[in-house]
Design an enzyme around this catalytic site. Sequence first.
Site, PDB file in Angstrom:
ATOM      1  N   GLY A  26       5.142  -1.138   2.580  1.00 52.67           N
ATOM      2  CA  GLY A  26       4.320   0.048   2.391  1.00 52.67           C
ATOM      3  C   GLY A  26       5.122   1.323   2.284  1.00 52.67           C
ATOM      4  CG  HIS A  44      -0.208  -0.132   2.531  1.00 49.82           C
ATOM      5  ND1 HIS A  44       0.342   0.933   3.195  1.00 49.82           N
ATOM      6  CD2 HIS A  44       0.053  -1.227   3.300  1.00 49.82           C
ATOM      7  CE1 HIS A  44       0.903   0.521   4.312  1.00 49.82           C
ATOM      8  NE2 HIS A  44       0.743  -0.785   4.398  1.00 49.82           N
ATOM      9  CG  ASP A  45      -0.405   4.224   1.341  1.00 50.78           C
ATOM     10  OD1 ASP A  45      -1.275   5.000   0.905  1.00 50.78           O
ATOM     11  OD2 ASP A  45      -0.624   3.420   2.271  1.00 50.78           O
TER      12      ASP A  45
END
Length: 264
Positions: free
Chosen positions: A135, A117-118
């Site tokens: 992440g 994520h991100d």
Amino acid sequence: MTPLIHPTAAIDPSAIIGHGAAVGAHSTGGPGTRLENYAVVGAYTHLGARNHVHSFAVVGGPAQDRRTAWDAPFTLVCGDDNVFREGVTVSRGSEDGDGETRIGSHALLMAHSHVAHDCRLGDHITLANGVSLAGHVSLGDRVTVGGHAAVHQFCRVGTLAFIAANSMVSQDVPPYCLAAGDRATLRGLNTTGLRRANIDADTRRALSVAFRRHLRDARADVEALRALQDAPHEVVRRFVEFLGEGDRGIMRVQRRRESHEGSL
């Protein structure tokens, strides 16, 4: 088995969608999208033109994060001409990040690699088999990561850097450099990548001087670093700018004596 396309998804009519492929809610696929049998494009995922998702890849799944709800409307945005091979997983953004994972164009993600994520990936990225990005990792353009390497959360990897197979990266890798080992250290400039990118010999020499001055010695002179910010070579200026940013610390060359510690 017919494809499972959510009613709110918008897939270009030119897309080729295999048996059992699935596209989640509020997702989009541009011209020339190709989903092989049993490929999955998650919700809130936006693919540009000519992205190719192979069988059993999951592109745009929910963040693997305890604090982010699985159905949160965070996004994954991909550019054009990316290839996601078998078993690849790419997560959408998270509650504690920017809410968005982003991949540029012309990326090759080989089998079973993972983008968390991100993350922010530039253009022409190559992730070999089994690579794992935690992440909030950022990769500049033309970064190559060797098989089964891993990158710690919030790390930055600069443009044209090369990370060797089986490396564990826990600090920022400067642009144009080669990193290897567990924990990874710098092994020099990515000379092969620089030549392939048509960086001229004069610029490569200037970059080599900057590397020796500022990454071989942990006590690198701050004033000298600032002076290089006005270097005539744009590549050197970008290199210096990278060294002055980030929160995880800059990876450096390991001293020869330290390289033998813990070898028994």
